[in-house]
Design a protein around this motif. Structure first.
Motif, PDB file in Angstrom:
ATOM      1  N   ARG A  72       0.845  -1.206   0.000  1.00  0.00           N
ATOM      2  CA  ARG A  72       0.000   0.000   0.000  1.00  0.00           C
ATOM      3  C   ARG A  72       0.874   1.248   0.000  1.00  0.00           C
ATOM      4  O   ARG A  72       0.603   2.207  -0.727  1.00  0.00           O
ATOM      5  N   LEU A  73       1.943   1.263   0.823  1.00  0.00           N
ATOM      6  CA  LEU A  73       2.824   2.438   0.877  1.00  0.00           C
ATOM      7  C   LEU A  73       3.464   2.711  -0.473  1.00  0.00           C
ATOM      8  O   LEU A  73       3.620   3.864  -0.882  1.00  0.00           O
ATOM      9  N   GLY A  79       1.026   7.182  -6.395  1.00  0.00           N
ATOM     10  CA  GLY A  79      -0.128   8.032  -6.646  1.00  0.00           C
ATOM     11  C   GLY A  79      -1.404   7.315  -7.036  1.00  0.00           C
ATOM     12  O   GLY A  79      -2.369   7.957  -7.465  1.00  0.00           O
ATOM     13  N   VAL A  80      -1.451   5.985  -6.872  1.00  0.00           N
ATOM     14  CA  VAL A  80      -2.644   5.246  -7.304  1.00  0.00           C
ATOM     15  C   VAL A  80      -3.447   4.672  -6.146  1.00  0.00           C
ATOM     16  O   VAL A  80      -4.550   4.140  -6.372  1.00  0.00           O
ATOM     17  N   TRP A  81      -2.945   4.756  -4.918  1.00  0.00           N
ATOM     18  CA  TRP A  81      -3.651   4.112  -3.826  1.00  0.00           C
ATOM     19  C   TRP A  81      -5.040   4.697  -3.565  1.00  0.00           C
ATOM     20  O   TRP A  81      -5.984   3.937  -3.285  1.00  0.00           O
ATOM     21  N   PRO A  82      -5.249   6.022  -3.623  1.00  0.00           N
ATOM     22  CA  PRO A  82      -6.607   6.528  -3.361  1.00  0.00           C
ATOM     23  C   PRO A  82      -7.673   5.865  -4.233  1.00  0.00           C
ATOM     24  O   PRO A  82      -8.769   5.552  -3.754  1.00  0.00           O
ATOM     25  N   GLY A 406       5.384  -6.611   5.092  1.00  0.00           N
ATOM     26  CA  GLY A 406       6.405  -6.082   4.195  1.00  0.00           C
ATOM     27  C   GLY A 406       7.102  -4.862   4.740  1.00  0.00           C
ATOM     28  O   GLY A 406       7.602  -4.022   3.984  1.00  0.00           O
ATOM     29  N   LEU A 407       7.200  -4.752   6.059  1.00  0.00           N
ATOM     30  CA  LEU A 407       7.777  -3.562   6.677  1.00  0.00           C
ATOM     31  C   LEU A 407       9.104  -3.822   7.379  1.00  0.00           C
ATOM     32  O   LEU A 407       9.718  -2.894   7.895  1.00  0.00           O
ATOM     33  N   SER A 412      11.927   2.753   2.982  1.00  0.00           N
ATOM     34  CA  SER A 412      11.284   3.620   2.013  1.00  0.00           C
ATOM     35  C   SER A 412      10.208   2.852   1.254  1.00  0.00           C
ATOM     36  O   SER A 412      10.422   1.732   0.831  1.00  0.00           O
ATOM     37  N   SER A 413       9.070   3.493   1.068  1.00  0.00           N
ATOM     38  CA  SER A 413       7.989   2.811   0.359  1.00  0.00           C
ATOM     39  C   SER A 413       8.264   2.695  -1.131  1.00  0.00           C
ATOM     40  O   SER A 413       7.483   2.102  -1.863  1.00  0.00           O
ATOM     41  N   LEU A 414       9.363   3.265  -1.602  1.00  0.00           N
ATOM     42  CA  LEU A 414       9.744   3.065  -3.002  1.00  0.00           C
ATOM     43  C   LEU A 414      10.933   2.141  -3.136  1.00  0.00           C
ATOM     44  O   LEU A 414      11.627   2.136  -4.135  1.00  0.00           O
ATOM     45  N   GLY A 415      11.199   1.359  -2.104  1.00  0.00           N
ATOM     46  CA  GLY A 415      12.142   0.265  -2.283  1.00  0.00           C
ATOM     47  C   GLY A 415      13.543   0.483  -1.806  1.00  0.00           C
ATOM     48  O   GLY A 415      14.384  -0.399  -1.898  1.00  0.00           O
ATOM     49  N   HIS A 416      13.901   1.666  -1.288  1.00  0.00           N
ATOM     50  CA  HIS A 416      15.237   1.870  -0.749  1.00  0.00           C
ATOM     51  C   HIS A 416      15.373   1.159   0.584  1.00  0.00           C
ATOM     52  O   HIS A 416      14.498   1.250   1.430  1.00  0.00           O
TER      53      HIS A 416
END
Length: 417
Positions: A72-73, A79-82, A406-407, A412-416
């Motif tokens: 989800r993060l 920008g697609v979660w909403p 997955g935390l 970072s929610s973009l994979g870092h």
């Protein structure tokens, strides 16, 4: 590489496969590395100009994916979660047990300060929203189209694409194979996968229960099989994933509705009341499949093309998504040097970091399969003790929940990492 016999188009990254994995990577690149030229080849006739609000028709039999909270993060940052959240069913509680045994573990989102441990989303809804978002980017969409042949090397990849009966060569600095492990492109390019057959099949369907799901998921083990129920849309509907010995799958697929529901009731029990309805059933064999080295000059395998897991831990797509964002981040770091995109040394940091995640999840999932597939004896008693200990010990239970969400490996929610 051989010289193309027809005019050639060029791009920096060519993604073969525009499903959930390929579209997620394309969107990650559009957000993180907009200067890169990206093209996507997808065989299914999906029109990216169609608004998902008018295209999507919820179906009782829709196939669904369990997204971890960490996923989800990622989709929030993309920008697609909403929009995804409008048709996503939260998993707020998880109940793990063995039929007729004392061990039980429960996990609750409230214990972790989140509104859900994960979410169940129809695959069609996820795919349509990803493509709709890509429509607003410079991504070039080839759909429906197929790859006729491909060659890769130190200068990148040459890919012959057929669309509308016409063929055209594409020259890419990096070819990304994201169309799963059954397309044949992986093997055509010379990759081989190690396969470990579990001797099991998964049966998936939508079922309706007499009691409302109240956003609770179940994983119940009985006689070496596992029954997973994931809350799905309507208040009494569940996405069923029933793993069983391969010898049982044909018989259960052929059962009439009443007989099937009776056997499911006997395996799962009555915690959700009576099973009242089952939709269309699908099945697929279960195996652990991995490509030892998913990167070669000019090409990288991602998602199921690189690794596929047993569904017992529900981590397959979530693991793939983290890897896709790691790859996107790495390509964004070298976007000013596009000539090096397909070099193994350029992709080495991505490979090293993602492989650690893959090894951890594969080991975790494989151990769960082995422990919970045992029907009796010491492994069964050890399993029961483990479930009871997890329920009594917040520390290990929190660790397990963080892993499933997955935390635990990604800040970072973009994979870092």
């Amino acid at each position: 590489m051989s010289e193309p016999a027809c005019p050639t188009r060029h791009c920096d990254v060519l993604i073969v496969g525009g499903g959930m994995a390929g579209a997620s990577l394309a969107l990650g690149l559009a957000r993180q590395a907009p200067s890169l030229g990206v093209a996507v080849v997808e065989s299914s006739p999906l029109d990216p100009s169609v608004d998902p609000q008018t295209r999507f028709q919820p179906s009782y039999d829709a196939r669904a994916t369990a997204l971890a909270y960490g996923s989800r993060l990622i989709y929030e940052d993309l920008g697609v979660w909403p929009e995804l959240a409008r048709a996503a069913t939260p998993i707020e509680h998880v109940h793990v047990s063995s039929r007729g045994r004392p061990g039980t573990t429960r996990m609750h989102a409230s214990e972790h300060g989140t509104d859900a441990l994960g979410y169940v989303v129809d695959n069609a809804w996820l795919g349509l929203n990803l493509v709709s978002a890509l429509r607003e980017t410079a991504t070039h969409w080839l759909c429906p189209a197929r790859v006729v042949t491909a060659e890769t090397g130190s200068t990148g990849a040459q890919v012959l694409v057929e669309q509308d009966g016409e063929q055209q060569w594409w020259q890419a600095r990096l070819l990304v194979v994201a169309d799963g492990g059954r397309s044949g492109l992986r093997e055509q390019l010379g990759f081989s996968a190690r396969r470990q057959d579990y001797g099991q099949h998964a049966l998936v369907a939508t079922v309706t229960t007499g009691e409302p799901h109240l956003n609770q998921a179940y994983e119940r083990f009985a006689d070496g099989a596992a029954v997973a129920l994931l809350p799905h849309r309507e208040s009494h509907d569940y996405a069923l994933v029933w793993t069983m010995d391969s010898a049982e799958i044909e018989r259960r697929m052929a059962l009439g509705t009443d007989a099937f529901l009776s056997e499911l009731q006997e395996r799962f029990g009555w915690r959700q009341g009576r099973f009242e309805h089952v939709g269309q059933r699908h099945s697929y064999p279960l195996a652990l499949e991995q490509v030892a080295s998913p990167v070669r000059p000019g090409v990288v395998l991602v998602g199921n093309a690189a690794h596929s897991l047993h569904p017992v831990a529900g981590q397959g797509f979530n693991l793939a998504l983290r890897g896709l964002m790691r790859l996107s981040s790495r390509l964004a770091e070298v976007a000013d040097e596009p000539a090096s995109l397909g070099q193994p040394e350029t992709l080495a940091p991505y490979v090293a970091t993602h492989q650690q995640d893959v090894d951890a999840i594969v080991g975790f999932s494989d151990s769960l399969v082995r422990v919970f597939s045992e029907k009796s004896g010491f492994p069964g008693r050890l399993r029961d003790l483990g479930l009871a200990a997890l329920d009594a010990a917040p520390g290990p239970r929190d660790w397990l929940a963080q892993r499933n969400m997955g935390l635990n490996t990604r800040r970072s929610s973009l994979g870092h990492d």
